[in-house]
Design a protein around this motif. Structure first.
Motif, PDB file in Angstrom:
ATOM      1  N   TRP A  59       0.865  -1.193   0.000  1.00  0.00           N
ATOM      2  CA  TRP A  59       0.000   0.000   0.000  1.00  0.00           C
ATOM      3  C   TRP A  59       0.889   1.225   0.000  1.00  0.00           C
ATOM      4  N   MET A  60       0.648   2.130  -0.990  1.00  0.00           N
ATOM      5  CA  MET A  60       1.455   3.345  -1.171  1.00  0.00           C
ATOM      6  C   MET A  60       0.571   4.557  -0.951  1.00  0.00           C
ATOM      7  N   ARG A  61       1.051   5.490  -0.074  1.00  0.00           N
ATOM      8  CA  ARG A  61       0.303   6.725   0.214  1.00  0.00           C
ATOM      9  C   ARG A  61       0.815   7.842  -0.701  1.00  0.00           C
ATOM     10  N   ALA A  62      -0.108   8.703  -1.175  1.00  0.00           N
ATOM     11  CA  ALA A  62       0.248   9.810  -2.060  1.00  0.00           C
ATOM     12  C   ALA A  62       0.979  10.915  -1.288  1.00  0.00           C
ATOM     13  N   ILE A  63       1.976  11.499  -1.902  1.00  0.00           N
ATOM     14  CA  ILE A  63       2.678  12.685  -1.385  1.00  0.00           C
ATOM     15  C   ILE A  63       2.301  13.850  -2.290  1.00  0.00           C
ATOM     16  N   ARG A  64       1.725  14.886  -1.732  1.00  0.00           N
ATOM     17  CA  ARG A  64       1.203  15.988  -2.534  1.00  0.00           C
ATOM     18  C   ARG A  64       1.953  17.289  -2.202  1.00  0.00           C
ATOM     19  N   ASP A  65       1.965  18.202  -3.185  1.00  0.00           N
ATOM     20  CA  ASP A  65       2.548  19.528  -2.968  1.00  0.00           C
ATOM     21  C   ASP A  65       1.464  20.458  -2.449  1.00  0.00           C
ATOM     22  N   GLN A  66       1.786  21.746  -2.342  1.00  0.00           N
ATOM     23  CA  GLN A  66       0.835  22.709  -1.797  1.00  0.00           C
ATOM     24  C   GLN A  66      -0.396  22.859  -2.696  1.00  0.00           C
ATOM     25  N   ALA A  67      -0.222  22.546  -3.984  1.00  0.00           N
ATOM     26  CA  ALA A  67      -1.373  22.635  -4.918  1.00  0.00           C
ATOM     27  C   ALA A  67      -2.167  21.338  -4.942  1.00  0.00           C
ATOM     28  N   ARG A 120      -1.179  18.467  -5.749  1.00  0.00           N
ATOM     29  CA  ARG A 120      -0.809  17.579  -6.848  1.00  0.00           C
ATOM     30  C   ARG A 120       0.086  16.460  -6.316  1.00  0.00           C
ATOM     31  N   VAL A 121      -0.121  15.285  -6.848  1.00  0.00           N
ATOM     32  CA  VAL A 121       0.681  14.138  -6.424  1.00  0.00           C
ATOM     33  C   VAL A 121       2.054  14.263  -7.040  1.00  0.00           C
ATOM     34  N   ILE A 122       3.066  14.297  -6.164  1.00  0.00           N
ATOM     35  CA  ILE A 122       4.433  14.420  -6.684  1.00  0.00           C
ATOM     36  C   ILE A 122       5.242  13.154  -6.430  1.00  0.00           C
ATOM     37  N   ASN A 123       4.695  12.265  -5.606  1.00  0.00           N
ATOM     38  CA  ASN A 123       5.384  10.995  -5.361  1.00  0.00           C
ATOM     39  C   ASN A 123       4.441  10.102  -4.557  1.00  0.00           C
ATOM     40  N   LEU A 124       4.818   8.820  -4.412  1.00  0.00           N
ATOM     41  CA  LEU A 124       4.080   7.894  -3.567  1.00  0.00           C
ATOM     42  C   LEU A 124       5.082   7.162  -2.691  1.00  0.00           C
ATOM     43  N   LYS A 125       4.671   6.889  -1.445  1.00  0.00           N
ATOM     44  CA  LYS A 125       5.561   6.243  -0.479  1.00  0.00           C
ATOM     45  C   LYS A 125       4.919   4.943   0.018  1.00  0.00           C
ATOM     46  N   ILE A 126       5.722   3.905   0.068  1.00  0.00           N
ATOM     47  CA  ILE A 126       5.244   2.607   0.548  1.00  0.00           C
ATOM     48  C   ILE A 126       5.030   2.693   2.057  1.00  0.00           C
ATOM     49  N   GLU A 127       3.752   2.442   2.456  1.00  0.00           N
ATOM     50  CA  GLU A 127       3.405   2.455   3.866  1.00  0.00           C
ATOM     51  C   GLU A 127       3.285   1.035   4.438  1.00  0.00           C
ATOM     52  N   TYR A 128       3.022   0.070   3.558  1.00  0.00           N
ATOM     53  CA  TYR A 128       2.933  -1.326   4.021  1.00  0.00           C
ATOM     54  C   TYR A 128       3.327  -2.266   2.880  1.00  0.00           C
ATOM     55  N   ALA A 129       4.104  -3.297   3.217  1.00  0.00           N
ATOM     56  CA  ALA A 129       4.447  -4.364   2.262  1.00  0.00           C
ATOM     57  C   ALA A 129       4.541  -5.661   3.048  1.00  0.00           C
ATOM     58  N   LEU A 184      -5.072   6.561  -8.935  1.00  0.00           N
ATOM     59  CA  LEU A 184      -5.403   7.402  -7.792  1.00  0.00           C
ATOM     60  C   LEU A 184      -6.341   8.538  -8.178  1.00  0.00           C
ATOM     61  N   GLU A 185      -5.998   9.278  -9.247  1.00  0.00           N
ATOM     62  CA  GLU A 185      -6.753  10.463  -9.607  1.00  0.00           C
ATOM     63  C   GLU A 185      -8.088  10.106 -10.282  1.00  0.00           C
ATOM     64  N   ALA A 186      -8.053   9.093 -11.175  1.00  0.00           N
ATOM     65  CA  ALA A 186      -9.279   8.733 -11.919  1.00  0.00           C
ATOM     66  C   ALA A 186     -10.097   7.674 -11.193  1.00  0.00           C
ATOM     67  N   THR A 224      -5.632  -0.765  -6.998  1.00  0.00           N
ATOM     68  CA  THR A 224      -6.927  -0.193  -6.633  1.00  0.00           C
ATOM     69  C   THR A 224      -6.693   0.993  -5.691  1.00  0.00           C
ATOM     70  N   LYS A 225      -7.476   2.016  -5.875  1.00  0.00           N
ATOM     71  CA  LYS A 225      -7.391   3.169  -4.974  1.00  0.00           C
ATOM     72  C   LYS A 225      -7.878   2.745  -3.598  1.00  0.00           C
ATOM     73  N   LEU A 226      -7.111   3.081  -2.550  1.00  0.00           N
ATOM     74  CA  LEU A 226      -7.473   2.773  -1.174  1.00  0.00           C
ATOM     75  C   LEU A 226      -7.087   3.976  -0.324  1.00  0.00           C
ATOM     76  N   GLY A 227      -8.103   4.724   0.142  1.00  0.00           N
ATOM     77  CA  GLY A 227      -7.823   5.965   0.854  1.00  0.00           C
ATOM     78  C   GLY A 227      -7.151   6.934  -0.092  1.00  0.00           C
ATOM     79  N   ASP A 228      -6.136   7.649   0.427  1.00  0.00           N
ATOM     80  CA  ASP A 228      -5.376   8.555  -0.442  1.00  0.00           C
ATOM     81  C   ASP A 228      -4.101   7.849  -0.871  1.00  0.00           C
ATOM     82  N   GLY A 229      -4.311   6.684  -1.426  1.00  0.00           N
ATOM     83  CA  GLY A 229      -3.185   5.901  -1.892  1.00  0.00           C
ATOM     84  C   GLY A 229      -3.651   4.790  -2.813  1.00  0.00           C
TER      85      GLY A 229
END
Length: 768
Positions: free
Chosen positions: A24-32, A34-43, A85-87, A109-114
């Protein structure tokens, strides 16, 4: 993030036991935003093992940057994850990873904000898929969507009720493919003939035990067949008078399956039983420590579909919340016994309420402090069985009420494999009645038991030929033996590995035919005697008459001077009597020929016949100054021209003979007319009911002569019957008898209507 809650611990253990890599990867967003990266939160552990050190999948790993040596691949993966994630559009795809040297199936599959990514190594499945790509369409139906072979077997029993074989009544496409046969080649045939190796491997005995004991079992067995031995994972469940067999060819994956079985029975069951219902339940106790219900700890999609829910909705709820009837219908009590004793149970169950009605085969076992239940729904097969049983009952009723004998013969072989007899597998009441039995007494018995003569009178040879060649045969047969004497019309047809025989009993018709044949012989003998009489009449009787006439002529010409007037009168009377006798003999000869002979049969134009007759009697017509009117007459398609000529000559001559002689009488008038009618429309004639719809030509010959008394209408057609003495009208009394005989020869009808002093009409009907 997963917490240390008990439920989360169980979930973590389950996820780590899965054969799939879960990340499971959580989205990293900027001030706008926008998703600028994703980080693995669980494997899970499988993700670590699958990466093989080629990729970083540790908690905290960034998709972009931490796998810098794979920058292009990381960027593509990032774009795909952003799309999910976005669509909010799930992705599922498979591809070959060259670095891992593996085929991977990825589900995102989208799960939360990830994004939840589940990856499965499908290398082994991909290899199997490439070999058996044709099996992909099997996902379209319940049976054929299974990755396992499924077949239903019906027991074949001998006369003692012992199982001697099984007939395949249903098999799915995968099952047929595993056995390297088509479905058509397998269904309806016996397994010992299709797969003789099942007896050697002991599998046949397993089938018999399940069918007889009604106890399900699951086995892993080795079966010798084809070029190499095959291993099968089988589930045997009693079904009707037989069983259902679910089996998977596990030859190539046996080692992998053994490893999975050793690691986690629960997870293996979930994976291997994807097409069956699976749920894990935990007991609920009351204050006294008594189990009063169970609650769901795990449930799969199939179980949830029975209540129209998703599996997550059931988790933590009591079973009685969704299936309240289970507390009263016996299922709850079974689960309690399984939990308390630890004994696994396999059983079939009919679950019926006002809302649902289904048949399931259940396996329930204690697993830790829970009870694991798996079940397969065989409602369609059960309904099919019920329909087949109803159809079989209806068919048996039809067969038993048929007036045609019907039976099905199964071959009986000796130790050398030679067919030495046949056994009744089906017999209807008509067949059984010949030996004074009910059909049940005949079914299962040898043909030679109830009909011993059939082995020697040729019937066995005919049935054997049909069985060997497959050629249908229809023939007449006189069965005379063992107290049975009947004539049969028999039809023998090969049906599968059996011979279907139907027959009709035409013994009454045969006996009638034999009686008719005897009558024909007698009639032929009578006709021959008549012909001999005709010969005598035409030769032996006429010769003395010619001599009498010759001697009379000599007496009149040479001795007239020495004979007085009285002697001359005697000679004259003698000559007249001889002449009448000669005419009588000729008429009798003509009558006998009409009665015993038919000349050439063919189309006859009555117009030409009447013209020829009128020409022959032209002198008589002229002497009587008669007026003869002839209408348009038909052509008879099948008639004897010579006989019809005699008919008209006698009728017209008869009309000319019996004319009125009183001074005020009109000139003789004769009319001949014809019309096309049906038998039912001829009131003048007594037409038989069978000829009511037969077309006829109605010909009427009418004169204005002396007529006759209507009460004499039948008499005038009798031989030698005269209504007037010889001094009034000449004749022998045979002419109208000849007319009637001609009508009989042509299957027609004749009737005369007389009007004393006014004339007569002869109604003649000839088949059109």
């Amino acid at each position: 993030m997963l917490t240390a809650q008990p439920t989360d611990v169980v979930l973590t253990e389950l996820l780590d036991a899965l054969p799939d890599a879960v990340i499971w990867m959580r989205a990293i967003r900027d001030q706008a935003n926008r998703v600028i990266n994703l980080k693995i939160e669980y494997a899970n552990q499988k993700a670590q093992a699958m990466a093989k050190g080629v990729y970083q999948v540790n908690t905290g790993t960034l998709v972009l940057g931490d796998n810098g040596h794979e920058q292009a691949e990381s960027e593509k993966t990032f774009r795909d994850l952003c799309t999910v994630l976005e669509a909010n559009q799930p992705q599922e795809f498979s591809y070959f990873n060259e670095k891992l040297n593996s085929w991977l199936l990825i589900n995102r599959t989208k799960l939360g904000d990830g994004v939840l990514s589940v990856t499965r190594n499908i290398s082994a499945l991909k290899a199997a898929e490439q070999i058996n790509s044709q099996q992909a369409n099997l996902l379209n139906s319940v049976l054929d969507s299974s990755s396992s072979g499924i077949k239903a077997l019906q027991a074949v029993r001998d006369e003692n009720g012992a199982i001697i074989d099984f007939v395949v009544i249903v098999i799915n496409q995968m099952g047929a493919t595993i056995r390297q046969r088509s479905v058509r080649e397998i269904v309806g045939n016996q397994i010992l003939q299709l797969f003789p190796g099942v007896r050697e491997s002991g599998l046949f005995d397993q089938y018999v035990q399940v069918a007889e004991t009604r106890e399900s079992r699951r086995i892993h067995t080795k079966y010798p067949g084809g070029a190499a031995e095959s291993w099968y994972d089988m589930s045997l469940v009693p079904f009707g008078d037989g069983l259902t067999v679910t089996y998977t060819d596990s030859s190539e994956n046996r080692k992998a399956q053994q490893a999975l079985e050793q690691s986690a029975d629960q997870l293996r069951t979930v994976i291997d039983s994807a097409q069956v219902g699976i749920y894990l339940i935990h007991p609920v106790w009351n204050e006294t420590g008594q189990i009063v219900d169970f609650q769901f700890r795990m449930a799969n999609q199939m179980l949830a579909s029975y209540v129209g829910q998703e599996p997550d909705v059931l988790i933590g709820k009591r079973v009685s919340d969704w299936f309240p009837n289970y507390l009263q219908n016996g299922l709850f009590n079974r689960y309690v016994v399984i939990y308390e004793t630890g004994r696994t149970q396999h059983f079939n169950f009919h679950y019926k309420t006002d809302d649902v009605d289904f048949w399931i085969s259940i396996t329930a076992t204690k697993l830790g402090d829970d009870v694991l239940i798996t079940f397969s729904d065989y409602t369609d097969l059960k309904k099919l069985q019920q329909r087949l049983e109803a159809f079989a009952t209806e068919l048996q009723t039809i067969i038993d009420t048929s007036q045609t004998g019907i039976f099905l013969f199964s071959p009986v072989r000796n130790e050398a494999g030679e067919v030495i007899d046949f056994r009744f597998r089906v017999a209807n009441r008509q067949l059984a009645s010949y030996v004074g039995q009910e059909p049940e007494a005949v079914v299962g018995a040898l043909g030679s038991q109830w009909f011993p003569d059939y082995k020697t009178n040729g019937l066995f040879d005919v049935y054997y030929k049909t069985y060997i060649t497959g050629e249908s045969q229809r023939f007449d047969f006189h069965y005379d033996g063992s107290g049975i004497d009947v004539w049969l019309d028999i039809m023998a047809t090969k049906l599968g590995d059996e011979v279907l025989v139907t027959f009709g009993d035409y013994t009454p018709l045969k006996k009638l035919q034999q009686q008719l044949e005897k009558s024909v012989v007698s009639l032929q003998r009578s006709n021959k005697n008549l012909e001999q009489f005709a010969y005598v009449a035409s030769h032996d009787l006429q010769e003395p008459l010619r001599k009498i006439q010759a001697f009379g002529d000599i007496l009149q010409s040479q001795y007239a001077s020495v004979i007085d007037e009285s002697g001359a009168d005697i000679i004259q009377r003698m000559q007249s009597a001889a002449s009448r006798m000669q005419i009588l003999i000729k008429d009798v000869l003509a009558y006998s020929r009409i009665a015993t002979r038919r000349e050439t049969i063919g189309p006859v134009d009555l117009n030409q016949i009447v013209r020829d007759v009128l020409m022959d009697i032209e002198t008589a017509i002229s002497d009587k100054q008669a007026v003869i009117t002839v209408g348009q007459l038909p052509t008879i398609s099948k008639a004897d021209a010579a006989q019809l000529r005699q008919l008209f000559q006698n009728l017209i001559s008869n009309a000319l003979k019996f004319t009125r002689t009183d001074p005020m009488a009109p000139a003789p008038a004769i009319s001949i007319t014809a019309q096309h009618v049906y038998g039912r429309n001829i009131p003048e004639l007594a037409v038989a009911p069978t000829d009511a719809d037969q077309p006829f030509y109605l010909i009427e010959v009418t004169d204005n002569g002396i007529g006759f008394d209507p009460r004499q209408a039948e008499r005038i057609f009798q031989v030698f019957q005269r209504l007037h003495n010889r001094s009034e009208y000449q004749g022998t009394g045979i002419g109208l008898a000849i007319v009637q005989k001609v009508i009989e020869n042509h299957h027609g009808y004749i009737q005369a209507d007389g009007r004393p002093g006014e004339g007569a009409t002869f109604h003649v009907a000839l088949p059109a």
